[in-house]
Write a protein that holds these residues in place. Structure first.
Motif, PDB file in Angstrom:
ATOM      1  N   HIS A  50     -17.428 -34.914 -10.210  1.00  0.00           N
ATOM      2  CA  HIS A  50     -18.760 -34.331 -10.012  1.00  0.00           C
ATOM      3  C   HIS A  50     -18.783 -32.889 -10.514  1.00  0.00           C
ATOM      4  O   HIS A  50     -19.718 -32.485 -11.227  1.00  0.00           O
ATOM      5  CB  HIS A  50     -19.134 -34.391  -8.536  1.00  0.00           C
ATOM      6  CG  HIS A  50     -20.450 -33.736  -8.222  1.00  0.00           C
ATOM      7  ND1 HIS A  50     -21.659 -34.320  -8.528  1.00  0.00           N
ATOM      8  CD2 HIS A  50     -20.735 -32.544  -7.643  1.00  0.00           C
ATOM      9  CE1 HIS A  50     -22.653 -33.523  -8.141  1.00  0.00           C
ATOM     10  NE2 HIS A  50     -22.113 -32.438  -7.599  1.00  0.00           N
ATOM     11  N   TYR A  51     -17.765 -32.110 -10.167  1.00  0.00           N
ATOM     12  CA  TYR A  51     -17.737 -30.712 -10.604  1.00  0.00           C
ATOM     13  C   TYR A  51     -17.556 -30.620 -12.123  1.00  0.00           C
ATOM     14  O   TYR A  51     -18.134 -29.727 -12.764  1.00  0.00           O
ATOM     15  CB  TYR A  51     -16.625 -29.959  -9.881  1.00  0.00           C
ATOM     16  CG  TYR A  51     -16.848 -29.877  -8.383  1.00  0.00           C
ATOM     17  CD1 TYR A  51     -18.094 -29.531  -7.868  1.00  0.00           C
ATOM     18  CD2 TYR A  51     -15.832 -30.185  -7.484  1.00  0.00           C
ATOM     19  CE1 TYR A  51     -18.327 -29.489  -6.497  1.00  0.00           C
ATOM     20  CE2 TYR A  51     -16.045 -30.137  -6.117  1.00  0.00           C
ATOM     21  CZ  TYR A  51     -17.292 -29.788  -5.626  1.00  0.00           C
ATOM     22  OH  TYR A  51     -17.516 -29.747  -4.276  1.00  0.00           O
ATOM     23  N   ALA A  52     -16.790 -31.522 -12.698  1.00  0.00           N
ATOM     24  CA  ALA A  52     -16.662 -31.561 -14.153  1.00  0.00           C
ATOM     25  C   ALA A  52     -17.995 -31.927 -14.798  1.00  0.00           C
ATOM     26  O   ALA A  52     -18.352 -31.401 -15.863  1.00  0.00           O
ATOM     27  CB  ALA A  52     -15.584 -32.564 -14.557  1.00  0.00           C
ATOM     28  N   MET A  53     -18.748 -32.815 -14.155  1.00  0.00           N
ATOM     29  CA  MET A  53     -20.070 -33.197 -14.646  1.00  0.00           C
ATOM     30  C   MET A  53     -21.014 -31.995 -14.629  1.00  0.00           C
ATOM     31  O   MET A  53     -21.786 -31.775 -15.566  1.00  0.00           O
ATOM     32  CB  MET A  53     -20.624 -34.331 -13.777  1.00  0.00           C
ATOM     33  CG  MET A  53     -21.964 -34.884 -14.235  1.00  0.00           C
ATOM     34  SD  MET A  53     -22.566 -36.219 -13.152  1.00  0.00           S
ATOM     35  CE  MET A  53     -23.140 -35.254 -11.737  1.00  0.00           C
ATOM     36  N   LEU A  54     -20.940 -31.181 -13.568  1.00  0.00           N
ATOM     37  CA  LEU A  54     -21.767 -29.982 -13.481  1.00  0.00           C
ATOM     38  C   LEU A  54     -21.430 -28.993 -14.599  1.00  0.00           C
ATOM     39  O   LEU A  54     -22.325 -28.357 -15.166  1.00  0.00           O
ATOM     40  CB  LEU A  54     -21.585 -29.303 -12.122  1.00  0.00           C
ATOM     41  CG  LEU A  54     -22.066 -30.062 -10.885  1.00  0.00           C
ATOM     42  CD1 LEU A  54     -21.822 -29.232  -9.631  1.00  0.00           C
ATOM     43  CD2 LEU A  54     -23.536 -30.433 -11.003  1.00  0.00           C
ATOM     44  N   ALA A  55     -20.150 -28.888 -14.924  1.00  0.00           N
ATOM     45  CA  ALA A  55     -19.740 -27.992 -16.012  1.00  0.00           C
ATOM     46  C   ALA A  55     -20.320 -28.460 -17.341  1.00  0.00           C
ATOM     47  O   ALA A  55     -20.782 -27.647 -18.151  1.00  0.00           O
ATOM     48  CB  ALA A  55     -18.219 -27.920 -16.082  1.00  0.00           C
TER      49      ALA A  55
ATOM     50  N   ALA B 223     -30.671 -36.424 -11.478  1.00  0.00           N
ATOM     51  CA  ALA B 223     -29.457 -37.224 -11.334  1.00  0.00           C
ATOM     52  C   ALA B 223     -28.379 -36.431 -10.596  1.00  0.00           C
ATOM     53  O   ALA B 223     -27.649 -36.981  -9.760  1.00  0.00           O
ATOM     54  CB  ALA B 223     -28.951 -37.660 -12.702  1.00  0.00           C
ATOM     55  N   ILE B 224     -28.271 -35.138 -10.888  1.00  0.00           N
ATOM     56  CA  ILE B 224     -27.289 -34.300 -10.200  1.00  0.00           C
ATOM     57  C   ILE B 224     -27.593 -34.235  -8.709  1.00  0.00           C
ATOM     58  O   ILE B 224     -26.693 -34.326  -7.862  1.00  0.00           O
ATOM     59  CB  ILE B 224     -27.261 -32.890 -10.818  1.00  0.00           C
ATOM     60  CG1 ILE B 224     -26.594 -32.948 -12.199  1.00  0.00           C
ATOM     61  CG2 ILE B 224     -26.530 -31.905  -9.910  1.00  0.00           C
ATOM     62  CD1 ILE B 224     -26.687 -31.664 -12.985  1.00  0.00           C
ATOM     63  N   HIS B 225     -28.867 -34.087  -8.365  1.00  0.00           N
ATOM     64  CA  HIS B 225     -29.266 -34.079  -6.945  1.00  0.00           C
ATOM     65  C   HIS B 225     -28.872 -35.394  -6.274  1.00  0.00           C
ATOM     66  O   HIS B 225     -28.346 -35.389  -5.148  1.00  0.00           O
ATOM     67  CB  HIS B 225     -30.773 -33.857  -6.839  1.00  0.00           C
ATOM     68  CG  HIS B 225     -31.296 -33.977  -5.443  1.00  0.00           C
ATOM     69  ND1 HIS B 225     -31.092 -33.011  -4.484  1.00  0.00           N
ATOM     70  CD2 HIS B 225     -32.010 -34.960  -4.831  1.00  0.00           C
ATOM     71  CE1 HIS B 225     -31.655 -33.394  -3.339  1.00  0.00           C
ATOM     72  NE2 HIS B 225     -32.221 -34.561  -3.531  1.00  0.00           N
ATOM     73  N   ASP B 226     -29.116 -36.509  -6.955  1.00  0.00           N
ATOM     74  CA  ASP B 226     -28.737 -37.814  -6.396  1.00  0.00           C
ATOM     75  C   ASP B 226     -27.230 -37.896  -6.171  1.00  0.00           C
ATOM     76  O   ASP B 226     -26.773 -38.416  -5.149  1.00  0.00           O
ATOM     77  CB  ASP B 226     -29.176 -38.947  -7.335  1.00  0.00           C
ATOM     78  CG  ASP B 226     -30.676 -39.170  -7.330  1.00  0.00           C
ATOM     79  OD1 ASP B 226     -31.369 -38.580  -6.473  1.00  0.00           O
ATOM     80  OD2 ASP B 226     -31.157 -39.935  -8.186  1.00  0.00           O
ATOM     81  N   HIS B 227     -26.463 -37.375  -7.116  1.00  0.00           N
ATOM     82  CA  HIS B 227     -25.009 -37.437  -6.994  1.00  0.00           C
ATOM     83  C   HIS B 227     -24.503 -36.566  -5.843  1.00  0.00           C
ATOM     84  O   HIS B 227     -23.520 -36.916  -5.173  1.00  0.00           O
ATOM     85  CB  HIS B 227     -24.354 -37.038  -8.314  1.00  0.00           C
ATOM     86  CG  HIS B 227     -24.250 -38.159  -9.293  1.00  0.00           C
ATOM     87  ND1 HIS B 227     -23.061 -38.729  -9.663  1.00  0.00           N
ATOM     88  CD2 HIS B 227     -25.213 -38.858  -9.958  1.00  0.00           C
ATOM     89  CE1 HIS B 227     -23.283 -39.715 -10.524  1.00  0.00           C
ATOM     90  NE2 HIS B 227     -24.583 -39.809 -10.713  1.00  0.00           N
ATOM     91  N   GLU B 228     -25.159 -35.456  -5.601  1.00  0.00           N
ATOM     92  CA  GLU B 228     -24.783 -34.626  -4.459  1.00  0.00           C
ATOM     93  C   GLU B 228     -25.022 -35.374  -3.145  1.00  0.00           C
ATOM     94  O   GLU B 228     -24.209 -35.303  -2.213  1.00  0.00           O
ATOM     95  CB  GLU B 228     -25.569 -33.318  -4.494  1.00  0.00           C
ATOM     96  CG  GLU B 228     -25.108 -32.386  -5.626  1.00  0.00           C
ATOM     97  CD  GLU B 228     -26.019 -31.196  -5.827  1.00  0.00           C
ATOM     98  OE1 GLU B 228     -27.139 -31.200  -5.257  1.00  0.00           O
ATOM     99  OE2 GLU B 228     -25.628 -30.265  -6.560  1.00  0.00           O
TER     100      GLU B 228
END
Length: 234
Positions: free
Chosen positions: A126-131, A189-194
């Motif tokens: 997830h953190y790699a995805m945010l980067a 999508a990022i919100h959903d993943h959180e």
């Protein structure tokens, strides 16, 4: 979406194929071309150009195309050659509906069976995805996004579910990739993943199941919206 041409004058799109594990590597490269839209739905595949791009002969190419045809990504006609598969609107709706159910069930089982180490691995993805999001790296973002969904499915520890999930997801990967072209879609999508991570931490199967189902149906709606836009048919 910008069309990308494959030919001898185009820059290499991917590293040249290594001879070791040639078959699997060719399949992986072609699958990636399809997922990332280098080879768009409905596009007729030019064997000579693909062979030049991948630096291979026609035999391994044709073997790889047969594999992709078995996965539903390529259509092979005796008289017309091979082309990238294109789903009808009805197929798209039905397949996303099925996938939403598979993802939801995966999430419910994963909350019962996932380990702390697996959750830590998903958080790292997830953190790699945010980067990748911060760098506007759609390909990197998508690969980590899909890895998260894949890890949740693996954590369900149900081989029958796993087999069906992989088969259905292959048909949708290119469409799921396209659904993130618009910045608001990335952020949603990022919100959903959180929220997924919160549900996993709490081992809340019902919540994670609902989040995943809604997430996939939103993907369906985004893809349908893109397909209906004038740009998609131009």
């Amino acid at each position: 979406m910008q069309n990308l041409e494959i030919g001898k004058d185009a820059p290499p799109l991917l590293p040249k194929v290594e001879r070791q594990r040639l078959h699997d590597t060719v399949v992986d490269h072609l699958r990636r071309f399809i997922v990332e839209g280098v080879l768009e739905p409905g596009k007729k595949l030019n064997e000579r150009e693909l062979c030049e791009t991948l630096d291979i002969s026609r035999t391994p190419l044709r073997e790889a195309l047969k594999v992709l045809a078995s996965e539903g990504l390529v259509e092979i006609s005796p008289n017309r050659g091979a082309s990238v598969s294109k789903m009808s609107e009805a197929e798209l709706r039905e397949t996303f509906e099925l996938m939403s159910g598979l993802e939801a069930f995966s999430g419910e089982l994963a909350c019962e069976r996932i380990t702390a180490a697996e959750i830590a691995e998903i958080k790292a993805l997830h953190y790699a995805m945010l980067a990748c999001r911060a760098q506007n790296d759609l390909a990197g973002y998508y690969s980590r996004n899909q890895a998260i969904h894949d890890k949740i499915n693996e954590a369900a520890r149900n081989s029958a579910l796993r087999q069906t999930y992989v088969s259905v997801n292959r048909r949708l990967q290119a469409l799921r990739f396209r659904s993130n072209f618009q910045t608001p879609k990335w952020d949603r999508a990022i919100h959903d993943h959180e929220e997924m991570l919160e549900a996993l931490d709490a081992r809340d199967g019902k919540r994670l199941s609902a989040i995943l189902r809604h997430h996939l149906l939103e993907k369906r709606d985004a893809v349908l919206s893109i397909s209906a836009s004038p740009e998609s048919t131009s």
